[in-house]
Structure formats: C-alpha cells, structure tokens
Design a protein around this motif. Structure first.
Motif, short mmCIF file in Angstrom:
data_model
loop_
_atom_site.label_atom_id
_atom_site.label_comp_id
_atom_site.label_asym_id
_atom_site.label_seq_id
_atom_site.Cartn_x
_atom_site.Cartn_y
_atom_site.Cartn_z
N ASP A 118 -4.86 11.59 3.14
CA ASP A 118 -5.68 11.95 4.42
C ASP A 118 -5.49 12.02 4.93
O ASP A 118 -5.63 12.97 6.30
CB ASP A 118 -6.67 12.80 3.58
N GLY A 119 -5.04 10.63 5.63
CA GLY A 119 -4.86 10.35 6.16
C GLY A 119 -5.79 8.96 7.43
O GLY A 119 -5.48 8.95 9.04
N ALA A 120 -6.65 9.04 6.71
CA ALA A 120 -7.75 8.29 7.13
C ALA A 120 -7.58 6.67 7.27
O ALA A 120 -6.51 6.17 6.96
CB ALA A 120 -8.98 8.28 5.83
N VAL A 139 -10.62 7.28 -4.97
CA VAL A 139 -10.73 7.81 -3.63
C VAL A 139 -10.89 7.39 -2.32
O VAL A 139 -10.27 7.99 -1.28
CB VAL A 139 -13.05 7.96 -4.06
N ILE A 140 -11.00 5.73 -2.46
CA ILE A 140 -10.34 5.59 -1.60
C ILE A 140 -9.18 5.78 -0.71
O ILE A 140 -8.53 6.35 -0.15
CB ILE A 140 -10.24 3.81 -1.20
N GLU A 141 -8.05 5.48 -1.69
CA GLU A 141 -6.77 5.61 -1.49
C GLU A 141 -5.95 7.72 -0.91
O GLU A 141 -5.60 8.11 -0.14
CB GLU A 141 -6.07 5.74 -3.05
N ALA A 142 -7.22 8.60 -2.09
CA ALA A 142 -7.41 9.43 -1.63
C ALA A 142 -7.40 9.76 0.31
O ALA A 142 -7.38 10.67 0.72
CB ALA A 142 -7.70 10.74 -1.90
N ALA A 143 -8.53 8.96 0.55
CA ALA A 143 -8.56 9.33 1.71
C ALA A 143 -7.55 8.85 3.14
O ALA A 143 -7.30 9.15 4.47
CB ALA A 143 -10.08 8.34 2.24
N ARG A 144 -6.63 7.70 2.34
CA ARG A 144 -5.89 6.93 3.14
C ARG A 144 -4.71 8.36 2.96
O ARG A 144 -3.83 8.13 3.92
CB ARG A 144 -5.21 5.81 2.15
N TRP A 174 -15.62 3.30 7.01
CA TRP A 174 -17.25 3.73 7.43
C TRP A 174 -17.92 5.60 6.55
O TRP A 174 -19.13 5.28 6.25
CB TRP A 174 -16.81 4.31 9.07
N TYR A 175 -16.35 6.12 6.28
CA TYR A 175 -17.47 7.37 5.79
C TYR A 175 -16.69 7.50 4.27
O TYR A 175 -17.51 8.13 4.02
CB TYR A 175 -16.32 8.07 6.76
N VAL A 176 -16.29 6.30 3.78
CA VAL A 176 -15.88 5.83 2.66
C VAL A 176 -16.42 5.63 1.24
O VAL A 176 -17.56 5.51 0.31
CB VAL A 176 -14.67 6.79 1.95
N ILE A 177 -16.57 4.20 2.36
CA ILE A 177 -16.51 2.59 1.20
C ILE A 177 -18.58 2.64 1.72
O ILE A 177 -19.01 2.36 0.66
CB ILE A 177 -16.04 1.45 1.73
N LEU A 178 -18.68 2.56 2.82
CA LEU A 178 -19.70 2.41 3.28
C LEU A 178 -20.95 3.35 2.51
O LEU A 178 -21.83 2.69 2.27
CB LEU A 178 -20.53 1.71 4.84
#
Lengths: 298, 466
Positions: free
Chosen positions: A201-203, A194-199, A210-214
């Motif tokens: 996607d350009g996060a 999930v975190i890798e997908a966010a990265r 702030w928007y995924v882990i927390l």
C-alpha cells in the motif's frame, strides 16, 4: 436421599477447599509477610539492644525527613528508568536487526547474531558483577587498558562519581538480552502478510514500523516492560557487589538502604519502613496496569 | 550353729569390705570419668560424658585460617562422642544471621562466633563464662593472663567474660627483600634520602621508601593497601589507635572531637587521601582493595610494600613457588603516625554460648578443644593463636611460622569497639564517610566532624552521654 445430600455436601466442601487454597497461599506468603513488615515498620525494633517499642510513624518521619532518603528514592527511579529505557531500545533494536539480517542474508547469520546478543544471559549476576568490578580496576581492568591505548587517563572507576553509571551500564549489559529475546519471539510471530500489505500500500519501512509493527507488538511490550521495570526497581546484586552503594552513598538506592539499615545497622524497624516505602511503587504500577487493562476490556 | 553364725558374720563382714572396695573402685571410676583426656589443655573431659550430643557451630565460609580446625574436627568427635555441625556463612552474614537466631530463641546454634567489632550485640543472649573459666584455669585472672590483653576489651559492662577468643590477627607491613637488599637500590636511596634503605620504623620513612619505589613507567608503586570500603575504615582506625587514642575517652566522649585526637585523625586521613590522589605513592586501586586483592597485587610484583591482613597469606608467601615474581617477603610493624608506642586494631575472634543453646556443656567442650595446642598450631599458618605463650612460640621462637612483627603488633593491640552500641550505626556511617574521603570527595576535617556527630548520636541514644 440422605446419601445424595451427603455426596453433594462433600463435593461442595471439596470445591470450597480447592477454591480456598489460592487464598490460603496468598494469605500465608503475601498478606502475612506484608502485614508483618508494616507492623514492624511502626516499631523501634533492635534485637541487639533488646529494644522493641511502638513508635508509630516515627521511622517514616525520620526517613522522609532525611534528605539522603530522597536521594535514594530519586536514584532508584533514575536507575529503573535509565536501565529499562535503554534495555528496551537496545532489545527492540537488536530484535529488529536480527529479523532484518535473517531476511537480508540468511537465518544462519541471524542465529549467530542472536547467540552473541544473548551471551550475557549465561552469567550469574553475582559472577558478572565481580567480572565487571575487575574490568573497572585501574591495574587489571581491560576498560582502562583500552582507554590508555587511546591516550585517555586510567582510573579505579568504581571509586569515582562514575560508579553509579557504570553499574547501570552493567545492568543494561546483563538484562538487555531478556527483552531482546521476548521482542524477537514476538516479531517472529507477527503475520508477515499484514506487513507486506502495508508495504504494497506504499508504506515506507519507518511507517510500517510505527503504524503496523509497533501497534501489534504493544501487548508484548507492555508485559515485558512491566516485568523488567519491577525487576530493575528491586535491583540489588550488581549494585551491592560492585559498589556497596558507594563511594559514600552515591550509588545507594532504596534496596541498598534497606539492606544496610537491616543488616549492618541492625535497625529492623527502620529497615521495614524503608521496605514499605519501596513496595509502594510496584503496587502503583500493578494497580495502573490493572486499571489500564480493565479500561481496555470495557 | 555358732560356727555357722561365725561364718555368716565373716561372710557379712567380707561382703561389706568387698562392697566398700567395689564402691571405692567405682567411685574412682566415676572420678576418672570426670577427669580429663591426658595431654589436653584446656582439658577435655574424659569418659565422653556428652556422647551423642550434636552441636551447631556457625563459622565463616572460605575462611582459610579456620579451615585446619574444621579439618581436625573428626578428632574432637572421636575424643568426645560429640557431633559438630558447621553452618558456614558468608562473612557479611556472620553478625546478622546469628543475632536473628539467638534473639528469636530458635536454638539454632550452640555457639556464637563473632568478631570483636560486632560482639557487643550479643550480650543479652549469652551465658556468662566465669564459672567455666574458673573451673579450667582456677581463676579469671589466670585466664586473662593466659591470653592476650585484647580479651579485656570484649568483657560485658558487668565486668564478666561472655566470650572466649580463638583467633588473633593484626595489620602490619610487608616488603620485598630483594628490592630492599639490592645494592644499587640501597645506594640510590641513601644518596637521595641520607639514610639506609631498611624496613621503615617511622611514617616519614614509609613515605620516603614508597616515593622512592614508585615508578609508574615500570608499573611499580611504593605501597599497596587494603583501603577499600569497610577494611579501609578499619585501617584508619588501626592507625588512629596506634597513635595512642581510643575512640572514646573515659567520659565516653569521642576523642576525635577536639585536641590531639582530632589532629591525629585529620593527619592520618590526609595522609591516606594524599598517598593516592596527590603524592601517588599508593596505587589508586587501593581505594577499592580488600585483603585478597592486596595480596595478589603485591605478589604480582606491582608494589614494593604492602599493608593489611596479609598474615593470612604469610605461610603462602614463604613458599618459593608462590613468590616467583617478588622473591622473599619480609614483615615490619607499621609505624605509628605520632611515634607513640601504642597498639592498633586488634582482630579478635571470639566464641560464646547462647542462652538458647541446646547443648551448652558440649559446646564448652568444643570451645576448649579449639583452644588446645592442636588445632591452634595448625591454624597459626593464617593467624596468631590468642594464647600468649603459643603465639610467642609460633612467631618469636626460632622456626616459628608467623612474622615477629605480627606478635609485636598484636601484643599491644586493642579492641576497637569500647561500648557494644558502637558496633553498628557509627561503623556503617564511618565506612560511608570513609569511602567518600578515599574517593577524594570529602576532606579529612569533614570526615571527622560527621563521624563524631554520628558517634555522639549513638552514645546519646544508648545513654552514655547527655
């Protein structure tokens, strides 16, 4: 036929008894002691002088009419908020750092860091309180030796205005590892994809936090902070060992005031009133927590 | 037949005589059983009349000066057949744990062990000792003469004794003989102050000597003291009593409120505060020191003199291996601030028998045993026996194990709590105020005013004053 009825009745009775057990437990170990404390808080109970009179709300009136009591209440909240807040930040920060070290270098380094951070947990709070009391003495204390090395003045810190803050620092030192371990375990359980997908996607790292882990950590944070807040709120050991609520009453919290009223002044009625006032906050937190949970479920 | 009758009569008469003799012997035996074990005083009953009884005795955990009595308890148990079970508790729990037990009539303890600053809370729950005292000493007056006068202070309002003492102690001064006898130090001191360096006999001399030896560059202070928390408040009361003032006057008014009492209290508090914060001849850590820390600090060589309950460590301080840093240690009676010949704070530990004791007679045997020469002599390594003659033997006669100054200080010492109700609230408040004062956050005048208000509040509530 009658055997079946008897068997059914026995089974119902067994079930009833089993269901009743937790209620009996709650009644004996929670409801009854609370009832006794509340009842005692309405009396002037001083066994030393054979005084045991019903005085209604007089103890509460005396406590709430005394400016010092409000200082004790305020100080208890300051202690709780500062200690929990700081421990939370340090614990979460330390856990993130450990995960980062593990990914950037090796798990060995992360393990070493973890051992260092959780070190204060091996100390019994009473022993740690004595150890830190020594650290703050002018003659023996290593704190003062370091200050002197930098040309700063040495002082017996626990008999200054700084005493309360130093006890808070000790509490933070002693209990941050508790939150750290919970957060570290939670972070290690987060799905990496999930975190890798966010990265992907350009996060940015901050946005991922702030928007995924927390958000994923929120349930764990809620439970950990609730437990830690209730625990810190009833803190006693460091405060009593290091300052006994002093100098004067400058580090006296509700718990210290309750203890002194009961076991030094031997005014058990008034001490019970302090106890009831002290109980109100945890009740409020628990009710709030349950309400939030119910709201989320609905 | 006549012969048989004569024989029967003779046999009957002989039987009567034999029975009489037997009765006399048995009676004697019974009398012997009610007698005492030779060599014991107060006398321990012979014949083990309480054999099999178990008594619960509360005491303080880690209390070095009571440890010899605990160690010798086996002897008492063999002597009497009574089993002693100690409930060792932290010093802070001594008043409360016992008070809750006896007030709830749990029968948990056969003896109540209290300090003379907290004894007052127990009167409602104790048995009077008068009859037992008369049985042993013959009269109450003889008993009172046998122990130090401090015992007068722990009587109840009814004028009766409910407690028997087993431990006495007083706060005195200690000094390093090597420093005081050093020719160079003596010459320098004389040149600066115009009189000889010797153990001080006035407060001015304490101050001069303390200033003289205060050398921060050499990590040396003139004086270290147990001026932290409750012990510091007790130190203040010790100095105050030694000025000739009780806390309460005959009319139960606080003597600190006005006049000479107020002046003396302010003078003492200003001196203590100034010694740490202004004049700096007392090490700053003293504001938080308890007895053990004073002893460590003094024996580490960081101060020339010390004040406090160091007689607990006196035997320890006489052993060369323990005083390598400081050399021989001497003791002096801490001078009165006003020069008055008056006693200070008396640490007087007492035992009483609660009304709910399961074995009050066996408890009485134990109390008597604790007062015997042994274990009192063994206990004297960390205290003064409460028995005057025995205390004299341990502190004044040649070869005594206590400093003479301790005996002199104690002979005049008084019980600080004059009415039972002064044990709690005023003491807590006094300690709070004192810790503010010694932290330099309160002036001596403010301390006295607030302490007097709290004292009056307690006395008014208890009905001593209107």
């Amino acid at each position: 036929m009658s055997t079946a009825i008897y068997s059914d009745l026995r089974s119902r009775l067994t079930m009833g008894a089993l269901v009743a057990l937790p209620f009996v437990y709650l009644l004996l170990l929670y409801a009854f002691p609370i009832y006794k404390v509340v009842a005692l808080s309405l009396r002037d109970y001083q066994p030393a002088y054979a005084t045991d009179d019903w005085i209604g709300l007089e103890n509460y009136r005396e406590i709430l009419g005394d400016a010092r009591s409000w200082q004790f209440i305020g100080r208890t909240f300051v202690y709780t908020v500062v200690c929990v807040g700081t421990s939370f930040c340090l614990g979460l920060g330390g856990a993130l750092l450990t995960v980062a070290v593990g990914r950037a270098f090796s798990e060995r380094w992360a393990g070493a860091l973890r051992q260092v951070v959780i070190l204060p947990m091996i100390f019994i709070p009473a022993a740690a309180g004595v150890m830190w009391s020594f650290a703050y003495t002018q003659h023996y204390g290593w704190v003062n030796h370091i200050l002197l090395m930098f040309g700063l003045p040495a002082k017996p810190w626990l008999v200054t205005d700084a005493a309360f803050y130093l006890v808070m620092a000790t509490d933070i030192w002693g209990w941050t590892p508790f939150l750290y371990l919970i957060f570290l375990a939670a972070l290690q359980q987060l799905p990496a994809e999930v975190i890798e997908a966010a990265r992907v996607d350009g996060a940015s790292a901050r946005q991922a936090f702030w928007y995924v882990i927390l958000p994923m950590l929120r349930p764990v944070i809620a439970i950990a902070v609730t437990i830690k807040s209730l625990d810190t709120y009833r803190a006693f050991d460091y405060l009593w060992i290091m300052t006994k609520g002093g100098p004067g009453t400058s580090s006296t919290t509700l718990n210290i005031a309750t203890y002194k009223t009961a076991f030094l002044d031997l005014q058990f009625g008034k001490a019970s009133a302090y106890g009831v006032i002290t109980m109100l906050f945890p009740f409020a937190v628990v009710i709030l927590f349950l309400a939030l949970r119910r709201g989320r479920v609905q | 037949m006549a012969q048989f009758q004569r024989f029967s009569f003779t046999l009957g008469a002989a039987s009567c005589v034999a029975a009489t003799v037997m009765a006399a012997v048995l009676g004697g035996g019974a009398a012997l059983a009610q007698g005492s074990i030779p060599g014991t005083f107060p006398p321990i009953k012979a014949g083990k009349p309480h054999a099999g009884a178990v008594i619960n005795v509360p005491s303080q955990k880690g209390w070095a000066s009571f440890a010899p009595a605990v160690e010798k308890t086996k002897e008492f148990e063999q002597m009497t057949g009574i089993t002693v079970k100690y409930d060792m508790m932290p010093g802070s729990e001594i008043p409360t744990k016992q008070l809750l037990a006896v007030s709830q009539k749990t029968g948990a303890y056969d003896i109540v062990t209290q300090h003379a600053s907290s004894f007052g809370s127990f009167f409602n729950f104790l048995l009077p000792m008068e009859d037992r005292i008369k049985e042993v000493w013959g009269s109450v007056e003889k008993f009172e003469d046998w122990v130090f006068p401090a015992q007068q202070g722990v009587k109840n309002k009814d004028g009766k004794h409910y407690y028997i003492p087993f431990h006495a102690n007083a706060q005195i001064g200690y000094y390093r003989k090597q420093l005081f006898e050093d020719p160079k130090e003596k010459a320098d001191f004389r040149a600066r102050y115009g009189y000889d360096l010797a153990p001080p006999t006035t407060i001015k001399q304490v101050e001069d000597i303390a200033r003289f030896f205060t050398r921060p560059d050499k990590n040396l202070f003139g004086l270290t003291a147990n001026w932290g928390g409750g012990q510091g408040f007790s130190a203040f009361l010790d100095y105050y009593n030694a000025t000739g003032h009780d806390q309460l006057g005959k009319d139960y008014q606080p003597t600190m409120k006005t006049g000479a009492g107020r002046e003396a209290a302010v003078q003492i508090l200003a001196w203590m505060q100034g010694a740490i914060h202004k004049d700096k001849f007392v090490n700053p850590d003293s504001a938080n020191f308890q007895t053990g820390q004073v002893s460590d600090y003094f024996l580490s060589g960081a101060s020339a003199m010390a004040y406090g309950w160091l007689s607990d460590y006196w035997a320890f301080m006489q052993k060369p291996e323990n005083i390598k840093q400081v050399g021989p240690v001497g003791a002096f009676r801490f001078p009165s601030f006003t020069g008055a010949k008056a006693g200070g704070y008396s640490s007087w530990w007492v035992m009483g028998i609660p009304k709910d004791a399961k074995n009050p007679d066996a408890a009485w045997e134990y109390i008597k045993w604790v007062l015997n020469e042994h274990p009192q002599i063994e206990m004297a390594a960390g205290q003064l026996p409460p028995i005057r003659a025995l205390a004299y033997k341990t502190a004044v006669e040649p070869g005594g194990i206590n400093p003479r100054a301790l005996y002199d200080a104690f002979a005049e010492a008084r019980i600080i709590i004059q009415v039972p109700e002064m044990s709690q609230q005023p003491r807590t408040k006094g300690t709070e105020l004192y810790t503010q004062l010694i932290a330099n956050k309160l002036t001596p005048g403010q301390f006295v005013d607030e302490y007097v208000v709290e004292t009056e509040r307690t006395l008014r509530r208890a009905g001593y004053i209107k």
